[in-house]
Design a protein around this motif. Structure first.
Motif, short mmCIF file in Angstrom:
data_model
loop_
_atom_site.label_atom_id
_atom_site.label_comp_id
_atom_site.label_asym_id
_atom_site.label_seq_id
_atom_site.Cartn_x
_atom_site.Cartn_y
_atom_site.Cartn_z
N UNK A 100 33.74 19.49 -9.24
CA UNK A 100 32.52 19.11 -9.95
C UNK A 100 31.49 20.22 -9.79
N UNK A 101 30.91 20.66 -10.90
CA UNK A 101 29.89 21.70 -10.84
C UNK A 101 28.88 21.50 -11.97
N UNK A 102 27.80 22.27 -11.93
CA UNK A 102 26.78 22.20 -12.97
C UNK A 102 27.01 23.34 -13.96
N UNK A 103 27.12 22.97 -15.22
CA UNK A 103 27.20 23.96 -16.30
C UNK A 103 25.79 24.10 -16.88
N UNK A 104 25.18 25.25 -16.66
CA UNK A 104 23.79 25.46 -17.08
C UNK A 104 23.68 26.05 -18.47
N UNK A 105 24.81 26.40 -19.08
CA UNK A 105 24.79 27.07 -20.39
C UNK A 105 24.99 26.11 -21.55
N UNK A 106 25.92 25.16 -21.38
CA UNK A 106 26.29 24.27 -22.49
C UNK A 106 25.61 22.92 -22.33
N UNK A 107 24.31 22.91 -22.58
CA UNK A 107 23.53 21.70 -22.39
C UNK A 107 22.32 21.72 -23.32
N UNK A 108 21.90 20.55 -23.81
CA UNK A 108 20.68 20.51 -24.63
C UNK A 108 19.42 20.72 -23.80
N UNK A 109 19.51 20.61 -22.46
CA UNK A 109 18.35 20.86 -21.61
C UNK A 109 17.85 19.61 -20.91
N UNK A 110 16.64 19.70 -20.35
CA UNK A 110 16.00 18.58 -19.67
C UNK A 110 15.33 17.68 -20.71
N UNK A 111 15.27 16.41 -20.41
CA UNK A 111 14.73 15.44 -21.36
C UNK A 111 13.23 15.28 -21.16
N UNK A 112 12.50 15.23 -22.27
CA UNK A 112 11.04 15.08 -22.25
C UNK A 112 10.68 13.87 -23.09
N UNK A 113 10.06 12.89 -22.47
CA UNK A 113 9.75 11.63 -23.14
C UNK A 113 8.24 11.45 -23.25
N UNK A 151 24.27 12.57 -19.08
CA UNK A 151 22.81 12.44 -19.13
C UNK A 151 22.16 13.74 -18.66
N UNK A 152 20.90 13.96 -19.02
CA UNK A 152 20.19 15.11 -18.47
C UNK A 152 20.11 14.99 -16.94
N UNK A 153 20.19 16.11 -16.25
CA UNK A 153 20.00 16.09 -14.80
C UNK A 153 18.52 15.90 -14.45
N UNK A 154 17.66 16.09 -15.42
CA UNK A 154 16.23 16.04 -15.16
C UNK A 154 15.49 15.48 -16.37
#
Length: 418
Positions: A100-113, A151-154
């Motif tokens: 298990x690892x964090x992929x920082x490249x293939x992600x939509x980013x952090x969620x802002x509500x 889900x977003x990590x943040x």
């Protein structure tokens, strides 16, 4: 009966780092301390602010604030890039294992509500118990860390428009003896992920002034004929004793007081203070309910002092060695028991230093996450040197605690609403 207010979700988006550092394009591997946390809830902490008096006269106040927050979050994520990623698991068939690892490249980013609620600050802070509506202030309801695959990590708001880091995070991963990337000995998430549902709890904030804490510390040290017991050890001992008394436990019932202990400075060589990732242990002092209540505050505080003082590099590495021989992931329903106390978070975190362009926060609150019978989270109070404790207990135990003379004598009047 009036209908309780509900959160109105107005918009949401995802925020990526303003630009990608070269190191963010590589996998962010998880240490043993990270991996053990995959089945516990997301951390949910939040700050409450008064709406600036000038805001109503500025039609574009909210728009301007949101634009600044999004921009500053994008800049912050350049430095804290793992929080913009997603978890990824690679399954190995022979032997069965999961990486298990964090992929920082293939992600939509952090969620802002952006959401709204027809309540006042007083509606939130005035009730004796934390109102249930507060749990809906937070995203990732009941999510465990493993859900970071989808889900977003943040989900976050950031500190200001211009970010200058005096203590940038250190992302270089630490592994035992510089060893290999770690695999969990499981082939499917069902083997190590569980969903914890908290029992019916009352949740209440208790405020302790710097003067009250100083008295507790002086009392604990005098009763133990020492000057080594810290303020937090003294306060934790008070909480342990008073909750144990409120529970009316049998005399021979085993009870623990668990402390979340930072390993960074205890290791040889030290891990940097700004090492990014988990590096904590949950140490425990143990006795029986009868012995705890028959002895003094100082006796209990000394047990906690010894626990912290004896948490050395040897202890940390002993835990790591055992984990490497038999890796596991913490399960909340088996990690804690209704006869013990867990002191989490820390009054050392500078939570009130985050202003977001709206002045100082009025109060700190948290969501549903990681709450159970006997969970106590400690936050800095608004006044320097004070501490706020967020305590979770079943209704009957909380009522008994509110009638406990030793405990309530130490509780101070909070100035949050003034």
């Amino acid at each position: 009966m009036s209908t309780p207010p509900k959160i109105r979700y107005i918009s949401e988006c995802f925020i990526k780092p303003q630009y990608a550092l070269e190191e963010s394009k590589r996998p962010f591997y998880l240490s043993p301390w990270d991996l053990t946390m995959l089945s516990v809830h997301y951390i949910q902490k939040g700050l409450l602010y008064n709406k600036p008096s000038s805001a109503d006269a500025q039609e574009d106040f909210i728009k301007s604030l949101l634009d600044k927050l999004k921009q500053s979050l994008s800049v912050a994520l350049v430095h804290f890039y793992p929080l913009s990623g997603r978890l990824v698991t690679q399954i190995n068939e022979n032997p069965p294992s999961s990486l298990v690892f964090v992929d920082c490249s293939n992600s939509p980013g952090a969620k802002f509500i952006y959401a709204a609620l027809d309540m006042t600050i007083s509606d939130v802070l005035s009730p004796i118990d934390v109102p249930p509506i507060v749990q809906s202030f937070f995203d990732h309801d009941k999510a465990v860390n493993h859900d970071g695959h989808t889900r977003p990590l943040l989900t976050v708001q950031a500190q200001g428009n211009n970010i200058s880091l005096t203590r940038p995070p250190i992302h270089k991963r630490w592994f035992p003896d510089g060893g290999p990337i770690l695999n969990l000995p499981f082939k499917h998430q069902d083997e190590f992920i569980s969903r914890f549902e908290a029992p019916k709890l009352r949740e209440r904030m208790f405020h302790f002034s710097s003067e009250s804490i100083a008295k507790l510390k002086a009392k604990a040290n005098a009763e133990s004929n020492t000057n080594k017991i810290s303020s937090f050890q003294s306060l934790s001992a008070l909480v342990w004793r008073c909750i144990t008394r409120a529970r009316h436990l049998p005399h021979d019932q085993i009870t623990h007081c668990r402390l979340a202990i930072n390993n960074r400075a205890r290791m040889e060589p030290h891990l940097p203070n700004d090492y990014f990732g988990n590096s904590i242990s949950a140490g425990a002092a143990v006795t029986t309910a009868g012995e705890l209540l028959e002895h003094s505050l100082g006796w209990a505080a000394w047990k906690l002092h010894e626990l912290v003082a004896n948490h050395t590099d040897k202890v940390v590495r002993g835990w790591l060695d055992n984990w490497l021989k038999s890796p596991f992931v913490y399960q909340l329903d088996r990690l804690f028991d209704p006869h013990s106390v867990m002191m989490g978070s820390s009054p050392r975190f500078n939570k009130y230093g985050n202003e977001f362009g709206m002045g100082k926060a009025v109060a700190l609150r948290s969501g549903y996450a990681n709450k159970f019978d006997g969970k106590v989270s400690s936050y800095p109070g608004k006044e320097e040197g004070s501490i706020d404790l967020e305590m979770c207990l079943p209704p009957d135990s909380m009522s008994a605690l509110e009638s406990d003379e030793e405990f309530m004598d130490a509780v101070s009047l909070s100035h949050q609403l003034h």
